[in-house]
Enzyme design. Structure first.
Site, PDB file in Angstrom:
ATOM      1  N   GLU A 261     -19.139  24.218  17.455  1.00 21.57           N
ATOM      2  CA  GLU A 261     -18.169  24.016  16.371  1.00 21.57           C
ATOM      3  C   GLU A 261     -18.818  23.314  15.184  1.00 21.57           C
ATOM      4  O   GLU A 261     -18.248  22.408  14.583  1.00 21.57           O
ATOM      5  CB  GLU A 261     -16.991  23.149  16.865  1.00 21.57           C
ATOM      6  CG  GLU A 261     -16.308  23.689  18.088  1.00 21.57           C
ATOM      7  CD  GLU A 261     -15.089  22.887  18.520  1.00 21.57           C
ATOM      8  OE1 GLU A 261     -14.599  22.058  17.728  1.00 21.57           O
ATOM      9  OE2 GLU A 261     -14.626  23.107  19.641  1.00 21.57           O
TER      10      GLU A 261
ATOM     11  N   GLU B 119     -13.168  18.588  25.934  1.00 17.74           N
ATOM     12  CA  GLU B 119     -12.970  17.174  25.538  1.00 17.74           C
ATOM     13  C   GLU B 119     -12.310  16.307  26.600  1.00 17.74           C
ATOM     14  O   GLU B 119     -11.349  15.595  26.320  1.00 17.74           O
ATOM     15  CB  GLU B 119     -12.159  17.135  24.237  1.00 17.74           C
ATOM     16  CG  GLU B 119     -12.825  17.916  23.126  1.00 17.74           C
ATOM     17  CD  GLU B 119     -11.981  18.002  21.847  1.00 17.74           C
ATOM     18  OE1 GLU B 119     -10.915  17.381  21.777  1.00 17.74           O
ATOM     19  OE2 GLU B 119     -12.416  18.715  20.914  1.00 17.74           O
TER      20      GLU B 119
HETATM   21  O1  G3I Z   1       0.328  27.031  11.801  1.00 15.03           O
HETATM   22  C1  G3I Z   1       0.969  25.830  11.365  1.00 15.03           C
HETATM   23  C2  G3I Z   1       1.774  26.078  10.125  1.00 15.03           C
HETATM   24  O2  G3I Z   1       2.812  26.984  10.424  1.00 15.03           O
HETATM   25  C3  G3I Z   1       2.334  24.734   9.625  1.00 15.03           C
HETATM   26  O3  G3I Z   1       3.007  24.942   8.421  1.00 15.03           O
HETATM   27  C4  G3I Z   1       1.197  23.746   9.400  1.00 15.03           C
HETATM   28  C5  G3I Z   1       1.707  22.375   8.936  1.00 15.03           C
HETATM   29  O4  G3I Z   1       1.114  21.307   9.630  1.00 15.03           O
HETATM   30  O5  G3I Z   1       0.518  23.590  10.610  1.00 15.03           O
HETATM   31  C6  G3I Z   1      -0.086  24.784  11.084  1.00 15.03           C
HETATM   32  O6  G3I Z   1      -0.724  24.514  12.283  1.00 15.03           O
HETATM   33  C7  G3I Z   1      -1.950  23.781  12.197  1.00 15.03           C
HETATM   34  C8  G3I Z   1      -3.037  24.627  12.831  1.00 15.03           C
HETATM   35  O7  G3I Z   1      -4.233  23.891  12.876  1.00 15.03           O
HETATM   36  C9  G3I Z   1      -3.297  25.933  12.047  1.00 15.03           C
HETATM   37  O8  G3I Z   1      -3.779  25.650  10.767  1.00 15.03           O
HETATM   38  C10 G3I Z   1      -1.772  22.480  12.952  1.00 15.03           C
HETATM   39  O9  G3I Z   1      -0.850  21.640  12.271  1.00 15.03           O
HETATM   40  C11 G3I Z   1      -3.109  21.793  13.053  1.00 15.03           C
HETATM   41  O10 G3I Z   1      -2.975  20.649  13.918  1.00 15.03           O
HETATM   42  C12 G3I Z   1      -4.136  22.730  13.668  1.00 15.03           C
HETATM   43  O11 G3I Z   1      -5.377  22.072  13.658  1.00 15.03           O
HETATM   44  C13 G3I Z   1      -6.379  22.622  14.512  1.00 15.03           C
HETATM   45  C14 G3I Z   1      -6.886  21.534  15.434  1.00 15.03           C
HETATM   46  O12 G3I Z   1      -7.956  22.044  16.207  1.00 15.03           O
HETATM   47  C15 G3I Z   1      -5.796  21.051  16.373  1.00 15.03           C
HETATM   48  O13 G3I Z   1      -6.254  20.056  17.198  1.00 15.03           O
HETATM   49  C16 G3I Z   1      -7.513  23.131  13.622  1.00 15.03           C
HETATM   50  O14 G3I Z   1      -7.061  24.265  12.872  1.00 15.03           O
HETATM   51  C17 G3I Z   1      -8.710  23.533  14.473  1.00 15.03           C
HETATM   52  O15 G3I Z   1      -9.811  23.784  13.636  1.00 15.03           O
HETATM   53  C18 G3I Z   1      -9.065  22.386  15.402  1.00 15.03           C
HETATM   54  O16 G3I Z   1     -10.129  22.782  16.233  1.00 15.03           O
HETATM   55  C19 G3I Z   1     -10.635  21.803  17.142  1.00 15.03           C
HETATM   56  C20 G3I Z   1     -11.184  22.518  18.339  1.00 15.03           C
HETATM   57  O17 G3I Z   1     -10.212  23.355  18.896  1.00 15.03           O
HETATM   58  C21 G3I Z   1     -11.692  21.541  19.403  1.00 15.03           C
HETATM   59  N1  G3I Z   1     -12.636  20.610  18.830  1.00 15.03           N
HETATM   60  C22 G3I Z   1     -12.209  19.929  17.617  1.00 15.03           C
HETATM   61  C23 G3I Z   1     -11.777  20.944  16.561  1.00 15.03           C
HETATM   62  C24 G3I Z   1     -11.419  20.243  15.297  1.00 15.03           C
HETATM   63  O18 G3I Z   1     -10.297  19.409  15.497  1.00 15.03           O
END
Ligand code: G3I
Length: 320
Positions: A231, A124
């Site tokens: 994705e 990205e």
């Molecule tokens: O693990 C913590 C947990 O301990 C906490 O209680 C909770 C509360 O917010 O957050 C948890 O972490 C989250 C993590 O996912 C695991 O679930 C983060 O907040 C959250 O921001 C994170 O989001 C991920 C996101 O990327 C971050 O930018 C998504 O799971 C993941 O699917 C997403 O994947 C991205 C690709 O890498 C790149 N392209 C876009 C795609 C979708 O955004």
């Protein structure tokens, strides 16, 4: 008939997994998929939140699962503006940051060299709209726009036989689509060692339509590189729609099945260049879209339902 069997003469079928889903969704993963991506566990901040302190426990758990089940993995991701710990960009100049980048690729890349057949080297880095082509980030501010070239050169030196990808979203939208094409083409012309382009394909049930997907693949195919859908999911909501529903109607599920059917029809037309199509999750009980773009709003973007049963969308892409 399982997904990976049905598509064996076309491309691999992948899914994004996390430390929980390799247990809770193990049956579906083993049955249907022949490529795995860690949803978060191999990102910089997940591996090394604090300087010089790598923690491979979660990523290793997934890699062990993949190895035990003989499923190859794609790496995601070495370089991103998001999910990169703060320390990486602190008290550092261009040369210092290039060294941190190379060290990171070496530590992580070498650890998983046997299991990972490809890596998203840069994720990205291109803007969605506006005058700038490159997204402004600490990478461009401290190193410059050539951080991308360096990342690929380092990755090639460290992982000479691994496929190296540039990965991005909104890849069917103009002008971003043309910008991705132009940047990758110029990388190739400069001799930057890039093997493929990852098209994330976070779609919704209304767009993009089949022609737009086809026009986009036609353009990317001209690059003469491998393509992967990296994705994919199909949201029940347009991006700016904030409504909530308790359950998707028959009509919405049918629109979703049609959207998946159309997209896969085009993917099959490009089987010579597409190496793998990865879904961003397995079943509707576990999807990042439950928290994006509206926090805590249920969505149903995948091929299996919340009870892990096949949805109409799955049947549609198996029907050809
Ligand atoms: O693990 C913590 C947990 O301990 C906490 O209680 C909770 C509360 O917010 O957050 C948890 O972490 C989250 C993590 O996912 C695991 O679930 C983060 O907040 C959250 O921001 C994170 O989001 C991920 C996101 O990327 C971050 O930018 C998504 O799971 C993941 O699917 C997403 O994947 C991205 C690709 O890498 C790149 N392209 C876009 C795609 C979708 O955004």
């Amino acid at each position: 008939m399982t997904l990976k069997e049905k598509y064996k003469d076309y491309f691999k079928i992948g899914t994004a997994v996390n430390v929980s889903s390799i247990d809770t969704h193990a049956k579906l993963i083993k049955e249907h998929f022949n490529s795995l991506t860690c949803e978060n566990e191999t990102k910089f901040s997940n591996l090394c939140e604090n300087k010089d302190n790598y923690n491979f426990m979660w990523a290793d758990k997934i890699v062990d699962f993949a190895r035990d089940n003989k499923i190859p993995m794609r790496g995601h991701t070495f370089t991103w503006h998001n999910q990169t710990p703060k320390w990486v960009f602190e008290n550092v100049d261009r040369e210092g940051l290039l060294k941190r980048l190379k060290d990171h690729i070496k530590v992580v890349g070498e650890r998983y060299e046997k299991e990972f057949y490809c890596w998203d080297v840069v994720n990205e880095a291109i803007e969605d709209k506006g005058d700038y082509i490159f997204r402004k980030s600490p990478w461009t501010e401290i190193i410059g726009e050539d951080f991308i070239d360096y990342a690929f050169r380092y990755a090639k030196e460290i992982l000479p036989t691994t496929d190296l990808y540039y990965n991005d979203y909104n890849e069917t939208q103009s002008p971003k689509r043309e910008h991705i094409y132009k940047i990758v083409k110029s990388m190739k012309e400069r001799g930057v060692p890039i093997d493929g382009v990852g098209l994330q394909c976070h779609f919704n049930i209304y767009s993009p339509d089949k022609d737009t997907i086809r026009r986009s693949l036609e353009l990317y195919a001209k690059l003469g590189l491998k393509l992967q859908v990296t994705e994919m999911d199909i949201s029940m909501f347009k991006h700016d729609d904030t409504t909530r529903i308790t359950k998707p109607s028959k009509e919405l599920l049918e629109l979703q099945a049609k959207a998946y059917g159309d997209a896969f029809e085009v993917f099959r037309e490009y089987k010579e260049v597409i190496d793998c199509v990865t879904l961003w999750g397995i079943a509707d009980d576990c999807t990042w879209l439950d928290n994006f773009p509206v926090e805590n709003r249920k969505n149903w973007p995948l091929l299996f339902d919340e009870e892990h049963k096949p949805k109409e969308a799955l049947l549609r892409i198996l029907d050809f």
